[in-house]
Design an enzyme around this catalytic site. Structure first.
Site, short mmCIF file in Angstrom:
data_model
loop_
_atom_site.label_atom_id
_atom_site.label_comp_id
_atom_site.label_asym_id
_atom_site.label_seq_id
_atom_site.Cartn_x
_atom_site.Cartn_y
_atom_site.Cartn_z
N GLY A 71 0.84 -1.20 0.00
CA GLY A 71 0.00 0.00 0.00
C GLY A 71 0.87 1.24 0.00
CB CYS A 98 5.23 -4.02 0.43
SG CYS A 98 5.93 -2.37 0.15
CE1 TYR A 99 0.90 1.16 5.56
CE2 TYR A 99 -0.82 -0.52 5.46
CZ TYR A 99 -0.33 0.68 5.98
OH TYR A 99 -1.08 1.39 6.90
CG HIS A 186 5.79 -5.42 -4.18
ND1 HIS A 186 4.46 -5.32 -3.82
CD2 HIS A 186 6.38 -4.28 -3.79
CE1 HIS A 186 4.26 -4.16 -3.23
NE2 HIS A 186 5.40 -3.50 -3.19
CD GLU A 188 2.99 -8.34 -5.16
OE1 GLU A 188 2.69 -7.16 -4.94
OE2 GLU A 188 3.74 -9.01 -4.41
CG ASP A 244 -14.76 -12.76 -20.74
OD1 ASP A 244 -13.73 -13.47 -20.71
OD2 ASP A 244 -14.73 -11.52 -20.67
CE LYS A 388 -10.67 -11.62 -20.84
NZ LYS A 388 -11.94 -11.52 -21.59
#
Length: 533
Positions: A71, A98-99, A186, A188, A244, A388
């Site tokens: 954040g 992180c945050y 991070h 991710e 979709d 997706k």
């Protein structure tokens, strides 16, 4: 042909893949959605929740684990988002990023300080504890992605410090007995080496979560859920031809067979050849019953004079429903109408529409925030929790051809949100012509598989001076927006070859008289969205 459901509505499956989610607590991070997706990549179901949610409400979801996102705030700032500390008194495994790493440290008795040494971007991480559950066996130094100004200056009691950087003495810690750990960087993002492996180890080894969120398991569960919900009732699906709705239709068809009728609405906002493609290719691939409705005049009349993008989306969403209601009468007039409407709503649609996460509304998707209040259908949205890339995997699991599953995304509101300004027939024709050139040239150049999609945008309310045929022109600009992405939650602009861009520009300005300028959008997401509206 798939057999329809039995006459009695059945109970939902006992093995609910979403019964024990990994909760990603969003502290306002631009990467919260990416964290959730990385958890899915580890074959574990995840959901995003706001940091304002109480510990009681989080625990009511029976989470398998909790991940605290990054954040933009400082934990000691007056208005900084905080977490209900009661969560740390539970036995739920927790991982801080992180945050979130700093929130965890503070809540558990550690300390965070503003060191004056900020780390942004690529940073070298040194593993200091080779016995670390999350880092053991990995290279002793890793390139990771940092984005912080504060640092943990003292780890909580009982936590082992496992990594550092040149400016951050405590870049990772863990307490495996309490099933808690965290990192300052991070993991991710793709820029962090072994980041996905670190997340996978926390989920599978530390938290002990079974990796059962797979396309095959999702398919089995959703078929059972759809059958349990629909029973023997008739169902219609709004089929746009996009990935979709195509996958949603195929999934429902697998569950209830000929109880399903697909409705393709030609709202006049389509690209060239799309109606013919849907009517021919999709029906041939699936054998699904398809009804096509020409509603071009209806949609254009409803959009007349409208320039605000949110209003456009809501009008388009409303008109879709009105058309589906009329179609339902024709599908099942003798049996009292159709109760269920299938939509290809995805998790990013829900997140960007502000649904379920406490986050701000980025834009109301026509199939979420654009639905009318007097909706008479019960919705069937089997893809609502999927990203997706998960939808594409599910499409292949269903046996759909690559030509359908690999198709570039195209928004339900169509070209209506790619015209900046009022939508008119003439403007649609201009954009259709330009878009057709772009798609033709990109396919010929063999770059379709290299990008996520390439929106072509008409700046209808903007004009620029040009010279064409030795004369002055005052035409419209066309914007090319080629982007690369994995899940549409984050994206970067695609570096297309200059000679390809030159051919596209030359053809558009030479073949579309109303256009005298072609520009390239080189904005990432964030800060921009993929679509302009």
């Amino acid at each position: 042909m798939t057999e329809p459901a039995t006459p009695e509505k059945r109970e939902a499956p006992a093995n609910d893949l979403e019964a024990h989610p990994v909760l990603v607590v969003d502290f306002g991070a631009q990467y919260a959605q990416l964290i959730a997706r990385r958890v899915r990549e580890a074959a574990v179901y995840s959901e995003i929740v706001p940091s304002s949610m109480s510990a009681k409400d989080m625990l009511a979801k029976s989470p398998a684990a909790v991940i605290l996102s990054g954040g933009p705030s400082s934990v000691y700032a007056e208005n900084a988002p905080h977490l209900d500390s009661a969560l740390f008194d539970s036995d739920v495994p927790i991982f801080g990023i992180c945050y979130g790493f700093q929130v965890m440290a503070t809540a558990l008795g550690g300390h965070v300080a503003q060191t004056g040494r900020r780390e942004y971007g690529a940073t070298e991480l040194t593993v200091t504890d080779p016995g670390s559950a999350l880092l053991q066996g990995l290279p002793s130094t890793l390139g990771v992605w940092m984005s912080h100004g504060d640092s943990v200056s003292e780890a909580p009691e009982g936590f082992a410090v496992t990594a550092r950087t040149a400016d951050t003495p405590i870049a990772a810690f863990e307490n495996i007995g309490r099933r808690m750990a965290g990192v300052q960087y991070h993991p991710e993002v793709l820029h962090s080496e072994q980041g996905q492996e670190v997340l996978r180890r926390f989920l599978h080894q530390v938290a002990g979560i079974k990796p059962d969120w797979t396309a095959g398991e999702i398919l089995t569960e959703q078929v059972e859920l759809i059958r349990a919900k629909v029973g023997t009732d008739k169902v219609i699906c709004g089929l746009s031809g996009g990935v979709d709705s195509a996958v949603a239709a195929a999934l429902v068809h697998r569950a209830v067979g000929d109880q399903l009728t697909c409705v393709f609405v030609d709202h006049g906002l389509l690209r060239r050849g799309e109606r013919e493609q849907v009517e021919k290719d999709y029906v041939a691939a699936t054998g699904i019953k398809l009804v096509t409705i020409d509603a071009q005049e209806r949609f254009l009349n409803a959009l007349a004079g409208v320039t605000d993008p949110e209003t456009k989306r809501k009008i388009i969403g409303r008109e879709f429903i009105r058309v589906f209601e009329q179609a339902a009468i024709g599908v099942s007039a003798e049996e009292g109408g159709v109760k269920y409407l299938v939509q290809g709503t995805l998790y990013p649609d829900v997140v960007e529409s502000g649904g379920g996460t406490g986050t701000a509304t980025i834009k109301s998707h026509h199939n979420v925030g654009g639905l009318p209040d007097d909706l008479t259908f019960s919705l069937v949205e089997p893809l609502r929790t999927l990203f997706k890339d998960e939808v594409r995997l599910l499409g292949y699991e269903l046996g759909l051809p690559k030509a359908i599953v690999g198709r570039h995304p195209f928004p339900g509101p169509g070209l209506g949100i790619r015209i900046i300004g009022e939508v008119t027939f003439d403007r649609l024709e201009v954009l259709r012509a330009a878009d057709a050139i772009v798609r033709e040239e990109m396919t010929a150049a063999g770059v379709d598989a290299q990008i996520w999609q390439c929106p072509v945008v008409l700046l209808a309310d903007v004009r620029s001076v040009g010279v064409q045929g030795d004369g002055r022109t005052y035409g419209h600009p066309i914007v090319l927006r080629p982007v690369s992405s994995e899940d549409a939650m984050t994206a970067d602009w695609s570096r297309l070859p200059y000679d390809l861009l030159a051919r596209i520009s030359g053809r558009i300005t030479g073949e579309v008289p109303e256009v005298n300028r072609v520009v390239l959008d080189v904005t990432s997401k964030p800060p921009g969205t993929i679509e302009w509206e």
